[in-house]
Design an enzyme around this catalytic site. Structure first.
Site, PDB file in Angstrom:
ATOM      1  NE  ARG A  21      74.782  29.336  64.832  1.00 32.60           N
ATOM      2  CZ  ARG A  21      74.477  30.326  64.422  1.00 32.60           C
ATOM      3  NH1 ARG A  21      75.844  31.104  63.815  1.00 32.60           N
ATOM      4  NH2 ARG A  21      73.044  31.033  64.277  1.00 32.60           N
ATOM      5  N   GLY A  22      73.473  28.240  60.956  1.00 37.97           N
ATOM      6  CA  GLY A  22      72.422  29.196  60.702  1.00 37.97           C
ATOM      7  C   GLY A  22      72.177  28.584  59.278  1.00 37.97           C
ATOM      8  CB  ALA A  23      68.112  28.602  57.185  1.00 40.02           C
ATOM      9  NE  ARG A  64      72.310  21.656  63.952  1.00 38.51           N
ATOM     10  CZ  ARG A  64      71.716  22.971  64.118  1.00 38.51           C
ATOM     11  NH1 ARG A  64      72.427  24.114  63.338  1.00 38.51           N
ATOM     12  NH2 ARG A  64      71.073  23.825  65.225  1.00 38.51           N
ATOM     13  CB  CYS A 134      68.482  33.135  67.073  1.00 38.36           C
ATOM     14  SG  CYS A 134      70.043  31.399  66.896  1.00 38.36           S
ATOM     15  CG  ASP A 203      66.879  27.373  61.185  1.00 36.66           C
ATOM     16  OD1 ASP A 203      66.283  28.274  61.744  1.00 36.66           O
ATOM     17  OD2 ASP A 203      67.920  26.903  60.978  1.00 36.66           O
ATOM     18  CE  LYS A 239      66.895  30.561  55.499  1.00 36.73           C
ATOM     19  NZ  LYS A 239      67.671  32.243  56.031  1.00 36.73           N
TER      20      LYS A 239
HETATM   21  C1  RUB Z   1      70.047  29.378  63.869  1.00 34.61           C
HETATM   22  C2  RUB Z   1      68.855  29.837  63.757  1.00 34.61           C
HETATM   23  C3  RUB Z   1      68.758  31.103  62.344  1.00 34.61           C
HETATM   24  C4  RUB Z   1      68.614  30.552  61.186  1.00 34.61           C
HETATM   25  C5  RUB Z   1      68.197  31.468  60.029  1.00 34.61           C
HETATM   26  O1  RUB Z   1      69.826  28.374  64.591  1.00 34.61           O
HETATM   27  O2  RUB Z   1      67.614  30.503  64.929  1.00 34.61           O
HETATM   28  O3  RUB Z   1      67.504  32.463  63.008  1.00 34.61           O
HETATM   29  O4  RUB Z   1      69.002  29.667  60.984  1.00 34.61           O
HETATM   30  O5  RUB Z   1      69.469  32.058  59.837  1.00 34.61           O
HETATM   31  P1  RUB Z   1      71.521  27.579  64.757  1.00 34.61           P
HETATM   32  P2  RUB Z   1      70.600  32.469  58.287  1.00 34.61           P
HETATM   33  O6  RUB Z   1      72.492  28.453  65.349  1.00 34.61           O
HETATM   34  O7  RUB Z   1      71.188  26.498  65.787  1.00 34.61           O
HETATM   35  O8  RUB Z   1      71.879  26.949  63.329  1.00 34.61           O
HETATM   36  O9  RUB Z   1      69.006  33.604  57.854  1.00 34.61           O
HETATM   37  O10 RUB Z   1      71.548  33.648  59.178  1.00 34.61           O
HETATM   38  O11 RUB Z   1      70.135  31.617  57.755  1.00 34.61           O
END
Ligand code: RUB
Length: 325
Positions: A21-23, A64, A134, A203, A239
């Site tokens: 998870r995480g974009a 997703r 988050c 995201d 993004k």
């Molecule tokens: C994760 C989320 C993060 C972004 C950015 O949501 O909202 O703030 O994805 O993350 P989820 P990164 O847990 O539903 O995937 O900076 O790691 O890309």
């Protein structure tokens, strides 16, 4: 018939179930999934090879809906693959090109996170109390880089219900040695007033500079605005959502209600339904700056990043693998 390798299927399942998870991590995992699909393809002709990759891309795409880094990573891969068709003669050459393209995306993405860390760390001063939300690897990169430069600061980390991604951020900060306080989501307004600036990830970023991030981010932005804090977003250029240049909206994922309440409890209620949107939209008026690997921009500069990355976007560009399905 196109077969998707089990490892690519596993990557898709991990994204869907949020084990990955995480974009940014989602985008890198998707690129890896396509590399594996290319390596494992048994195709003997170019059209079937392209179909194998297209089928894998479609599977990954459907995992997703909100993080635009996912379709952007898939388009990055497939567009470049199509561009190599003339020069890379035969399946072996195409397979080799695919590996290079996928690994190139992963390297570019990791470097972007690092560069954003370096740029963003300049915005942190000794004694700062930082507020985050988050779990963003990109926002964390800013904090970790500032800490490794010897800056002294502490961080407030809301739990981020219903999935508690704040616990992951607290663990990362703990492992890095950065002092932080884990707080309940309910205390955001109370404790943001005792903070100096906010760093969050994204995201998706739209053409007008709105930021789509974990549900609750827009409440953090409202509270930050009231407390007159800088609200800073750390986000790589993949993004930014090209489809929003053509007026499309970013789809907000609604996740299973079992993340909020047990099925048994729900069965007891007669008049209660549950909603579980996973993301929300922070309007550009609440955003002071977006830190990208290309530099720091005001939200109104989003269109310039989009134009640089994607040119004048047309909807035909959206799913380059579609004709090969
Ligand atoms: C994760 C989320 C993060 C972004 C950015 O949501 O909202 O703030 O994805 O993350 P989820 P990164 O847990 O539903 O995937 O900076 O790691 O890309």
């Amino acid at each position: 018939m196109a077969l998707i390798p089990p490892e690519t299927q596993k990557i898709a399942e991990d994204i869907q179930s949020m084990r990955t998870r995480g974009a940014g991590r989602i985008a890198r995992a998707a690129a890896k999934g396509l590399v594996i699909a290319a390596q494992e393809s048994k195709a003997r002709h170019v059209p079937s090879f392209l179909r194998d990759i297209a089928v894998a891309a479609q599977l990954l795409y459907e995992t997703r809906p909100t993080a635009v880094s996912l379709p952007n990573a898939l388009s990055y891969f497939y567009t470049r693959l199509l561009n190599r068709l003339e020069e890379a003669q035969g399946i072996d050459a195409l397979r080799e090109a695919s590996v290079k393209i996928g690994e190139g995306f992963i390297e570019m993405s990791n470097n972007a996170v690092k560069t954003i860390g370096q740029i963003g760390s300049r915005l942190i001063q000794d004694g700062d109390i930082i507020f985050t939300y988050c779990n963003s690897a990109t926002a964390f990169s800013v904090l970790k880089t500032a800490y490794s430069m010897g800056k002294e600061f502490s961080v407030f980390v809301p739990e981020t219900r219903p999935k508690y991604q704040g616990h992951i951020t607290a663990t990362w900060l703990d492992e890095a040695g950065i002092p932080c306080s884990l707080i309940t989501d309910n205390s955001i307004r109370y404790l943001i007033a005792r903070s100096d600036k906010v760093f969050v990830g994204a995201d998706a970023i739209t053409a007008n500079g709105a930021v789509v991030n974990k549900i609750g981010t827009s409440l953090v932005a409202l509270a930050a605005d009231e407390a007159r804090l800088d609200f800073l977003v750390a986000a790589e250029s993949y993004k930014f959502s090209p489809a929003t240049m053509a007026g499309e909206l970013v789809e907000i994922e609604e996740r299973d209600i079992s993340e909020v309440v047990s099925k048994e409890k729900l069965a007891e209620w007669k008049h209660v339904s549950v909603r579980n949107p996973a993301f929300d939209v922070t309007p550009p008026e609440y955003i002071d700056a977006i830190i990208t690997e290309r530099g720091v921009i005001p939200p109104q500069g989003a269109i310039a990043i989009l134009y640089r990355e994607f040119g004048w976007y047309s909807t035909e560009q959206a799913f380059p693998w579609n004709p090969y399905l």
